[in-house]
Design a protein around this motif. Sequence first.
Motif, PDB file in Angstrom:
ATOM      1  N   PRO A  86       1.186  -1.147   0.198  1.00  0.00           N
ATOM      2  CA  PRO A  86      -0.049   0.131   0.108  1.00  0.00           C
ATOM      3  C   PRO A  86       0.725   0.875   0.217  1.00  0.00           C
ATOM      4  CG  PRO A  86      -0.953  -1.388   1.745  1.00  0.00           C
ATOM      5  CD  PRO A  86       0.417  -1.847   1.084  1.00  0.00           C
ATOM      6  N   ALA A  87       1.909   1.455   0.948  1.00  0.00           N
ATOM      7  CA  ALA A  87       2.599   1.983   0.811  1.00  0.00           C
ATOM      8  C   ALA A  87       4.308   2.089   1.166  1.00  0.00           C
ATOM      9  CB  ALA A  87       2.043   3.016   2.018  1.00  0.00           C
ATOM     10  N   VAL A  88       5.016   3.059   1.133  1.00  0.00           N
ATOM     11  CA  VAL A  88       6.594   2.683   1.918  1.00  0.00           C
ATOM     12  C   VAL A  88       6.917   3.548   2.848  1.00  0.00           C
ATOM     13  CG1 VAL A  88       8.727   2.909   0.489  1.00  0.00           C
ATOM     14  CG2 VAL A  88       6.964   1.926  -0.755  1.00  0.00           C
ATOM     15  N   ILE A  89       7.006   3.311   3.746  1.00  0.00           N
ATOM     16  CA  ILE A  89       7.047   3.672   5.037  1.00  0.00           C
ATOM     17  C   ILE A  89       8.706   4.386   5.460  1.00  0.00           C
ATOM     18  CG2 ILE A  89       7.736   3.832   7.905  1.00  0.00           C
ATOM     19  CD1 ILE A  89       5.529   2.119   7.683  1.00  0.00           C
ATOM     20  N   THR A  90       9.245   5.443   5.316  1.00  0.00           N
ATOM     21  CA  THR A  90      10.938   6.088   4.896  1.00  0.00           C
ATOM     22  C   THR A  90      11.607   6.756   5.710  1.00  0.00           C
ATOM     23  OG1 THR A  90      12.553   6.704   3.275  1.00  0.00           O
ATOM     24  CG2 THR A  90      10.649   8.080   3.303  1.00  0.00           C
ATOM     25  N   GLN A  91      13.128   6.666   6.055  1.00  0.00           N
ATOM     26  CA  GLN A  91      13.189   7.237   6.959  1.00  0.00           C
ATOM     27  C   GLN A  91      14.695   8.512   5.942  1.00  0.00           C
ATOM     28  OE1 GLN A  91      15.666   3.435   8.764  1.00  0.00           O
ATOM     29  NE2 GLN A  91      15.636   4.726  11.057  1.00  0.00           N
ATOM     30  N   ASN A  92      14.055   7.986   4.761  1.00  0.00           N
ATOM     31  CA  ASN A  92      14.755   8.853   3.513  1.00  0.00           C
ATOM     32  C   ASN A  92      14.133  10.595   3.235  1.00  0.00           C
ATOM     33  OD1 ASN A  92      16.704   7.384   3.903  1.00  0.00           O
ATOM     34  ND2 ASN A  92      16.111   6.558   1.744  1.00  0.00           N
ATOM     35  N   ILE A  93      15.179  11.716   3.571  1.00  0.00           N
ATOM     36  CA  ILE A  93      14.488  13.114   3.002  1.00  0.00           C
ATOM     37  C   ILE A  93      14.678  13.065   1.768  1.00  0.00           C
ATOM     38  CG2 ILE A  93      14.753  13.580   5.433  1.00  0.00           C
ATOM     39  CD1 ILE A  93      16.768  15.114   4.148  1.00  0.00           C
ATOM     40  N   ASP A  94      14.979  11.969   0.774  1.00  0.00           N
ATOM     41  CA  ASP A  94      15.141  12.803  -1.132  1.00  0.00           C
ATOM     42  C   ASP A  94      14.621  13.218  -1.595  1.00  0.00           C
ATOM     43  OD1 ASP A  94      14.942   9.980  -1.266  1.00  0.00           O
ATOM     44  OD2 ASP A  94      17.501   9.769  -0.331  1.00  0.00           O
ATOM     45  N   GLY A  95      12.773  12.704  -1.281  1.00  0.00           N
ATOM     46  CA  GLY A  95      12.076  12.911  -2.155  1.00  0.00           C
ATOM     47  C   GLY A  95      12.296  11.515  -3.836  1.00  0.00           C
ATOM     48  N   LEU A  96      13.572  10.735  -3.018  1.00  0.00           N
ATOM     49  CA  LEU A  96      12.823   9.392  -4.209  1.00  0.00           C
ATOM     50  C   LEU A  96      12.574   9.013  -4.895  1.00  0.00           C
ATOM     51  CD1 LEU A  96      17.671   8.691  -3.950  1.00  0.00           C
ATOM     52  CD2 LEU A  96      15.791  10.163  -5.189  1.00  0.00           C
ATOM     53  N   HIS A  97      11.677   7.977  -3.433  1.00  0.00           N
ATOM     54  CA  HIS A  97      10.632   7.508  -3.908  1.00  0.00           C
ATOM     55  C   HIS A  97       9.295   7.580  -4.856  1.00  0.00           C
ATOM     56  CE1 HIS A  97      11.261   3.939  -1.161  1.00  0.00           C
ATOM     57  NE2 HIS A  97      11.994   4.791  -0.328  1.00  0.00           N
ATOM     58  N   GLN A  98       9.311   8.965  -5.014  1.00  0.00           N
ATOM     59  CA  GLN A  98       8.090  10.171  -5.770  1.00  0.00           C
ATOM     60  C   GLN A  98       8.636  10.268  -6.618  1.00  0.00           C
ATOM     61  OE1 GLN A  98       9.364  11.163  -2.780  1.00  0.00           O
ATOM     62  NE2 GLN A  98       7.618  11.782  -1.291  1.00  0.00           N
ATOM     63  N   GLU A  99      10.246  10.252  -6.586  1.00  0.00           N
ATOM     64  CA  GLU A  99      10.833  10.315  -8.154  1.00  0.00           C
ATOM     65  C   GLU A  99      11.151   8.376  -8.833  1.00  0.00           C
ATOM     66  OE1 GLU A  99      14.251  12.293  -9.077  1.00  0.00           O
ATOM     67  OE2 GLU A  99      13.831  13.704  -7.743  1.00  0.00           O
ATOM     68  N   SER A 100      10.580   7.872  -8.146  1.00  0.00           N
ATOM     69  CA  SER A 100      10.659   6.370  -8.988  1.00  0.00           C
ATOM     70  C   SER A 100       9.056   6.287  -9.569  1.00  0.00           C
ATOM     71  CB  SER A 100      11.040   5.391  -7.880  1.00  0.00           C
ATOM     72  OG  SER A 100      10.004   5.378  -6.293  1.00  0.00           O
ATOM     73  N   GLY A 101       8.178   6.612  -9.270  1.00  0.00           N
ATOM     74  CA  GLY A 101       7.177   6.851  -9.848  1.00  0.00           C
ATOM     75  C   GLY A 101       6.026   6.839  -8.568  1.00  0.00           C
ATOM     76  N   LEU A 102       5.690   6.810  -7.643  1.00  0.00           N
ATOM     77  CA  LEU A 102       5.105   6.780  -6.624  1.00  0.00           C
ATOM     78  C   LEU A 102       4.563   7.811  -6.321  1.00  0.00           C
ATOM     79  CD1 LEU A 102       6.642   4.989  -3.330  1.00  0.00           C
ATOM     80  CD2 LEU A 102       5.067   3.728  -5.218  1.00  0.00           C
ATOM     81  N   ASP A 103       3.218   8.333  -6.034  1.00  0.00           N
ATOM     82  CA  ASP A 103       2.267   9.410  -5.844  1.00  0.00           C
ATOM     83  C   ASP A 103       2.883  10.064  -3.920  1.00  0.00           C
ATOM     84  OD1 ASP A 103       0.860   9.132  -7.720  1.00  0.00           O
ATOM     85  OD2 ASP A 103      -0.040   8.144  -7.311  1.00  0.00           O
ATOM     86  N   PRO A 104       2.738  11.202  -3.883  1.00  0.00           N
ATOM     87  CA  PRO A 104       2.889  11.409  -1.859  1.00  0.00           C
ATOM     88  C   PRO A 104       2.691  10.530  -1.257  1.00  0.00           C
ATOM     89  CG  PRO A 104       3.008  13.163  -3.796  1.00  0.00           C
ATOM     90  CD  PRO A 104       2.309  11.866  -4.302  1.00  0.00           C
ATOM     91  N   ASP A 105       0.962  10.275  -1.690  1.00  0.00           N
ATOM     92  CA  ASP A 105       0.074   9.748  -0.695  1.00  0.00           C
ATOM     93  C   ASP A 105       0.865   8.258  -0.520  1.00  0.00           C
ATOM     94  OD1 ASP A 105      -0.866   8.084  -2.838  1.00  0.00           O
ATOM     95  OD2 ASP A 105      -2.723   9.317  -2.165  1.00  0.00           O
ATOM     96  N   GLN A 106       1.684   7.479  -1.320  1.00  0.00           N
ATOM     97  CA  GLN A 106       2.143   5.698  -0.875  1.00  0.00           C
ATOM     98  C   GLN A 106       3.318   6.567  -0.442  1.00  0.00           C
ATOM     99  OE1 GLN A 106       2.166   5.789  -5.248  1.00  0.00           O
ATOM    100  NE2 GLN A 106      -0.029   4.229  -5.351  1.00  0.00           N
ATOM    101  N   VAL A 107       3.749   7.371   0.283  1.00  0.00           N
ATOM    102  CA  VAL A 107       5.251   7.723   1.110  1.00  0.00           C
ATOM    103  C   VAL A 107       5.127   8.012   1.693  1.00  0.00           C
ATOM    104  CG1 VAL A 107       7.251   8.663   0.580  1.00  0.00           C
ATOM    105  CG2 VAL A 107       6.526   8.147  -1.447  1.00  0.00           C
ATOM    106  N   ILE A 108       5.133   7.423   2.785  1.00  0.00           N
ATOM    107  CA  ILE A 108       5.102   8.079   4.211  1.00  0.00           C
ATOM    108  C   ILE A 108       6.098   8.272   4.651  1.00  0.00           C
ATOM    109  CG2 ILE A 108       4.070   7.309   7.248  1.00  0.00           C
ATOM    110  CD1 ILE A 108       2.252   4.856   5.073  1.00  0.00           C
TER     111      ILE A 108
END
Length: 237
Positions: A86-108
């Motif tokens: 459903p979503a990725v929980i991340t400790q990172n602050i680089d925004g690369l999950h969003q750049e990989s194609g995920l919507d902002p609401d799919q990145v926690i």
Amino acid sequence: MIQDARIVAGFTGAGISTESGIPDFRSPDSPWMRHKPISFDLFLQSADARREAWRRKFAMDDLYRGARPSLGHLGFASLVAAGRMPAVITQNIDGLHQESGLDPDQVIELHGNGTYAKCLACGGRHELDWVRRCFDADREPPDCRMCGGILKAATISFGQAMPEGPMRRAQKLTASCDLFMVAGSSLVVYPAAAFPAFAKENGARLVIVNREPTPLDGAADLVIHAEIGSVLSVFVS
């Protein structure tokens, strides 16, 4: 193991982004150690500290401006797209999950996001390009255009409270999953590192993919010490 899972929770740390060229904070000779973040209390108290915080922020941004999502990021994006995660929980602050194609609401984002700024008073979002133009013009960070408040990169600084919304979402996903997959986290930074242990205690299977051992390896159902991208590339579609 993933094939049998009903809900997979993804959890990522710095290791997934080192393969994008962004070094871990704790890496030897890390540029992060030469541009150490300013504590939240000092940022609030001192205009000089705010100027220095923004100088360090932009110096770091310049070093990693060309970073792109790694195979690890793309592997998680594929699992989300397939409906397995459903979503990725991340400790990172680089925004690369969003750049990989995920919507902002799919990145926690437990530690915030360093790709934009927020007003500490009204919460208004400001793009970094504008903040930097103002800073470069007179070496002073601008105030919020909406209320005149203090602007800060939208990250969680040392001494700053963890964001309530993302923490609640992470807890809910962790409680509902039957497989918790960690990728690239040393699992030593709390409270974020408590989520894998909570998932295991709640009955979920725990998978850890990391180059180095972690404190939770002994509790995990599967541990893979390898490059993150080489492991997660099998999910890239």
